[in-house]
Design a protein around this motif. Structure first.
Motif, PDB file in Angstrom:
ATOM      1  N   GLY A  79       0.827  -1.202   0.000  1.00  0.00           N
ATOM      2  CA  GLY A  79       0.000   0.000   0.000  1.00  0.00           C
ATOM      3  C   GLY A  79       0.857   1.244   0.000  1.00  0.00           C
ATOM      4  O   GLY A  79       2.089   1.180   0.011  1.00  0.00           O
ATOM      5  N   MET A  80       0.193   2.391   0.008  1.00  0.00           N
ATOM      6  CA  MET A  80       0.897   3.667  -0.006  1.00  0.00           C
ATOM      7  C   MET A  80       0.047   4.705   0.714  1.00  0.00           C
ATOM      8  O   MET A  80      -1.127   4.460   1.016  1.00  0.00           O
ATOM      9  CB  MET A  80       1.169   4.131  -1.441  1.00  0.00           C
ATOM     10  CG  MET A  80      -0.091   4.328  -2.248  1.00  0.00           C
ATOM     11  SD  MET A  80       0.189   4.943  -3.926  1.00  0.00           S
ATOM     12  CE  MET A  80       0.719   6.618  -3.581  1.00  0.00           C
ATOM     13  N   ALA A  81       0.636   5.872   1.011  1.00  0.00           N
ATOM     14  CA  ALA A  81      -0.090   6.955   1.681  1.00  0.00           C
ATOM     15  C   ALA A  81       0.242   8.273   1.002  1.00  0.00           C
ATOM     16  O   ALA A  81       1.418   8.609   0.830  1.00  0.00           O
ATOM     17  CB  ALA A  81       0.278   7.013   3.159  1.00  0.00           C
ATOM     18  N   ARG A  82      -0.788   9.013   0.611  1.00  0.00           N
ATOM     19  CA  ARG A  82      -0.630  10.327  -0.009  1.00  0.00           C
ATOM     20  C   ARG A  82      -1.190  11.388   0.948  1.00  0.00           C
ATOM     21  O   ARG A  82      -2.375  11.389   1.239  1.00  0.00           O
ATOM     22  CB  ARG A  82      -1.375  10.410  -1.332  1.00  0.00           C
ATOM     23  CG  ARG A  82      -0.951   9.412  -2.372  1.00  0.00           C
ATOM     24  CD  ARG A  82       0.466   9.611  -2.832  1.00  0.00           C
ATOM     25  NE  ARG A  82       0.683  10.921  -3.423  1.00  0.00           N
ATOM     26  CZ  ARG A  82       1.842  11.288  -3.961  1.00  0.00           C
ATOM     27  NH1 ARG A  82       2.865  10.456  -3.939  1.00  0.00           N
ATOM     28  NH2 ARG A  82       1.972  12.479  -4.486  1.00  0.00           N
ATOM     29  N   ARG A  95      -6.400   9.392  -7.452  1.00  0.00           N
ATOM     30  CA  ARG A  95      -6.709   8.154  -8.191  1.00  0.00           C
ATOM     31  C   ARG A  95      -5.646   7.087  -7.934  1.00  0.00           C
ATOM     32  O   ARG A  95      -5.965   5.900  -7.793  1.00  0.00           O
ATOM     33  CB  ARG A  95      -6.812   8.445  -9.683  1.00  0.00           C
ATOM     34  CG  ARG A  95      -8.009   9.293 -10.073  1.00  0.00           C
ATOM     35  CD  ARG A  95      -8.146   9.390 -11.578  1.00  0.00           C
ATOM     36  NE  ARG A  95      -9.241  10.275 -11.961  1.00  0.00           N
ATOM     37  CZ  ARG A  95      -9.096  11.546 -12.333  1.00  0.00           C
ATOM     38  NH1 ARG A  95      -7.871  12.063 -12.407  1.00  0.00           N
ATOM     39  NH2 ARG A  95     -10.139  12.283 -12.636  1.00  0.00           N
ATOM     40  N   GLN A  96      -4.383   7.492  -7.895  1.00  0.00           N
ATOM     41  CA  GLN A  96      -3.311   6.535  -7.656  1.00  0.00           C
ATOM     42  C   GLN A  96      -3.430   5.924  -6.262  1.00  0.00           C
ATOM     43  O   GLN A  96      -3.198   4.722  -6.089  1.00  0.00           O
ATOM     44  CB  GLN A  96      -1.961   7.213  -7.815  1.00  0.00           C
ATOM     45  CG  GLN A  96      -0.782   6.252  -7.704  1.00  0.00           C
ATOM     46  CD  GLN A  96       0.532   6.959  -7.903  1.00  0.00           C
ATOM     47  OE1 GLN A  96       1.127   7.467  -6.957  1.00  0.00           O
ATOM     48  NE2 GLN A  96       0.993   6.997  -9.149  1.00  0.00           N
ATOM     49  N   GLN A  97      -3.820   6.736  -5.268  1.00  0.00           N
ATOM     50  CA  GLN A  97      -4.021   6.206  -3.925  1.00  0.00           C
ATOM     51  C   GLN A  97      -5.071   5.104  -3.916  1.00  0.00           C
ATOM     52  O   GLN A  97      -4.872   4.034  -3.322  1.00  0.00           O
ATOM     53  CB  GLN A  97      -4.458   7.343  -2.999  1.00  0.00           C
ATOM     54  CG  GLN A  97      -4.766   6.927  -1.571  1.00  0.00           C
ATOM     55  CD  GLN A  97      -3.540   6.635  -0.765  1.00  0.00           C
ATOM     56  OE1 GLN A  97      -2.991   7.496  -0.109  1.00  0.00           O
ATOM     57  NE2 GLN A  97      -3.080   5.384  -0.800  1.00  0.00           N
ATOM     58  N   HIS A 143      -7.204   7.898   4.157  1.00  0.00           N
ATOM     59  CA  HIS A 143      -8.394   7.480   4.894  1.00  0.00           C
ATOM     60  C   HIS A 143      -9.471   6.973   3.944  1.00  0.00           C
ATOM     61  O   HIS A 143     -10.128   5.957   4.215  1.00  0.00           O
ATOM     62  CB  HIS A 143      -8.940   8.646   5.718  1.00  0.00           C
ATOM     63  CG  HIS A 143      -8.186   8.926   6.970  1.00  0.00           C
ATOM     64  ND1 HIS A 143      -8.025   7.988   7.965  1.00  0.00           N
ATOM     65  CD2 HIS A 143      -7.550  10.042   7.406  1.00  0.00           C
ATOM     66  CE1 HIS A 143      -7.324   8.509   8.955  1.00  0.00           C
ATOM     67  NE2 HIS A 143      -7.014   9.752   8.636  1.00  0.00           N
ATOM     68  N   THR A 144      -9.669   7.678   2.835  1.00  0.00           N
ATOM     69  CA  THR A 144     -10.674   7.245   1.866  1.00  0.00           C
ATOM     70  C   THR A 144     -10.400   5.824   1.396  1.00  0.00           C
ATOM     71  O   THR A 144     -11.316   4.991   1.312  1.00  0.00           O
ATOM     72  CB  THR A 144     -10.676   8.201   0.658  1.00  0.00           C
ATOM     73  OG1 THR A 144     -10.962   9.531   1.110  1.00  0.00           O
ATOM     74  CG2 THR A 144     -11.712   7.787  -0.373  1.00  0.00           C
ATOM     75  N   SER A 145      -9.139   5.537   1.110  1.00  0.00           N
ATOM     76  CA  SER A 145      -8.788   4.198   0.631  1.00  0.00           C
ATOM     77  C   SER A 145      -8.996   3.140   1.702  1.00  0.00           C
ATOM     78  O   SER A 145      -9.449   2.035   1.411  1.00  0.00           O
ATOM     79  CB  SER A 145      -7.341   4.181   0.132  1.00  0.00           C
ATOM     80  OG  SER A 145      -6.409   4.279   1.196  1.00  0.00           O
ATOM     81  N   SER A 178       9.365   2.127   7.747  1.00  0.00           N
ATOM     82  CA  SER A 178       9.914   3.189   6.904  1.00  0.00           C
ATOM     83  C   SER A 178       8.845   4.054   6.265  1.00  0.00           C
ATOM     84  O   SER A 178       9.162   5.039   5.582  1.00  0.00           O
ATOM     85  CB  SER A 178      10.796   2.578   5.802  1.00  0.00           C
ATOM     86  OG  SER A 178      10.035   1.684   5.004  1.00  0.00           O
ATOM     87  N   ILE A 179       7.564   3.728   6.487  1.00  0.00           N
ATOM     88  CA  ILE A 179       6.502   4.534   5.900  1.00  0.00           C
ATOM     89  C   ILE A 179       6.515   5.958   6.441  1.00  0.00           C
ATOM     90  O   ILE A 179       6.161   6.918   5.748  1.00  0.00           O
ATOM     91  CB  ILE A 179       5.110   3.889   6.134  1.00  0.00           C
ATOM     92  CG1 ILE A 179       4.054   4.600   5.275  1.00  0.00           C
ATOM     93  CG2 ILE A 179       4.725   3.935   7.613  1.00  0.00           C
ATOM     94  CD1 ILE A 179       2.674   3.959   5.338  1.00  0.00           C
ATOM     95  N   TRP A 180       6.970   6.130   7.696  1.00  0.00           N
ATOM     96  CA  TRP A 180       6.905   7.453   8.306  1.00  0.00           C
ATOM     97  C   TRP A 180       7.931   8.416   7.737  1.00  0.00           C
ATOM     98  O   TRP A 180       7.580   9.562   7.415  1.00  0.00           O
ATOM     99  CB  TRP A 180       7.005   7.335   9.830  1.00  0.00           C
ATOM    100  CG  TRP A 180       5.909   6.484  10.380  1.00  0.00           C
ATOM    101  CD1 TRP A 180       6.002   5.257  10.965  1.00  0.00           C
ATOM    102  CD2 TRP A 180       4.503   6.783  10.344  1.00  0.00           C
ATOM    103  NE1 TRP A 180       4.761   4.772  11.284  1.00  0.00           N
ATOM    104  CE2 TRP A 180       3.824   5.682  10.932  1.00  0.00           C
ATOM    105  CE3 TRP A 180       3.765   7.865   9.873  1.00  0.00           C
ATOM    106  CZ2 TRP A 180       2.447   5.653  11.061  1.00  0.00           C
ATOM    107  CZ3 TRP A 180       2.387   7.835  10.004  1.00  0.00           C
ATOM    108  CH2 TRP A 180       1.739   6.732  10.586  1.00  0.00           C
ATOM    109  N   PRO A 181       9.208   8.019   7.576  1.00  0.00           N
ATOM    110  CA  PRO A 181      10.130   8.926   6.877  1.00  0.00           C
ATOM    111  C   PRO A 181       9.670   9.241   5.455  1.00  0.00           C
ATOM    112  O   PRO A 181       9.798  10.376   4.982  1.00  0.00           O
ATOM    113  CB  PRO A 181      11.458   8.148   6.879  1.00  0.00           C
ATOM    114  CG  PRO A 181      11.360   7.237   8.052  1.00  0.00           C
ATOM    115  CD  PRO A 181       9.907   6.851   8.137  1.00  0.00           C
TER     116      PRO A 181
END
Length: 271
Positions: A79-82, A95-97, A143-145, A178-181
């Motif tokens: 996953g990812m976070a924008r 859209r990518q999120q 959050h939406t995702s 490592s998501i936080w950095p």
């Protein structure tokens, strides 16, 4: 099968499954990650190259896994976070999120279902988030995702139950990965790209979001703790539909049941 296996919860899941003598299919996106996983785990892990934004790579991985025989479990972890205020988030980023965190999860599940159906009592375990229970400012796309992922998982659970395939949602709070950095770097890019009026309007919320990311990096639970819950959901004889991981996730579950006005006040979404 574990997606997003290069680091964090995904990597910890691979380690825990190998420790239990499972053979693991592990998906990554880069040459360096593929080489490193192969070097660390040897024949216990088969590394796959998969990008959740690339349907062809997902389909190819599904065909390869199915050709090898039954698949006992799938961990949808990648996953990812924008970050950023929704007023100014580029729609392509939004859209990518959703493509990665929602559509990609379904695409992987569809691709792996032929192999899962060939195994007795197979499981699909999806890594969600406490961010799928309560929402705050500056991470609206994420959050939406995650709210969407709850609906996706609940529907899959109902549809696959007659086939004997269990579906479980694991909802961690902050995990020290490592998501936080990466999130901090992304936030700085977002701030720099905002118009001056937006930087002024959202300054306090942006600063608080960055402080929250720093607290999460400092106080989050180890990824190994989340991985143990995921592996339990994969392997235990009887499992619950959803599991929370971490004190903050349990607090979020309580907040989600509060009256709306109080919930909004506590999550800084004031009216």
């Amino acid at each position: 099968m574990v997606t997003g296996a290069s680091s964090g919860i995904g990597r910890a899941c691979v380690t825990e499954l190998v420790r239990r003598d499972a053979h693991v299919w592990a998906s990554v996106r880069t040459d360096a990650d593929e080489t490193e996983l192969a070097r660390t785990y040897g024949d216990a892990v088969t590394v796959l190259r998969m990008d959740l934004r690339d349907p062809a790579s997902i389909a190819a991985c599904g065909e390869k896994v199915a050709a090898a025989g039954p698949l006992r479990g799938l961990v949808n972890n990648a996953g990812m976070a924008r970050p950023g205020p929704l007023e100014h988030v580029p729609l392509e980023d939004f859209r990518q999120q959703l493509e990665v965190n929602v559509t990609g999860q379904l695409a992987v599940t569809q691709a792996m279902l032929p192999a899962l159906r060939a195994a007795p009592a197979a499981r699909v375990v999806t890594v969600g988030s406490m961010g799928g229970r309560i929402a705050g400012p500056m991470v609206g796309p994420y959050h939406t995702s995650k709210f969407a992922l709850v609906g996706l998982t609940d529907s899959l659970r109902a549809e696959l139950a007659p086939s004997g395939i269990g579906v479980v949602l694991v909802e961690p709070g902050a995990v020290a990965t490592s998501i936080w950095p990466r999130a901090r770097a992304a936030a700085e890019e977002v701030r720099a790209a905002l118009p001056e009026v937006a930087r002024e309007r959202y300054a306090a919320q942006l600063e608080e979001a960055e402080r929250g990311a720093e607290r999460s990096a400092r106080n989050g639970v180890p990824p190994e703790r989340a991985a143990r819950v995921v592996v339990h959901a994969l392997t235990a004889r009887r499992v619950a539909p959803r599991y929370l991981v971490g004190r903050d996730a349990h607090i979020a579950a309580v907040l989600a049941n509060l009256p709306f006005r109080l919930r909004y006040r506590l999550t800084a979404a004031k009216r």
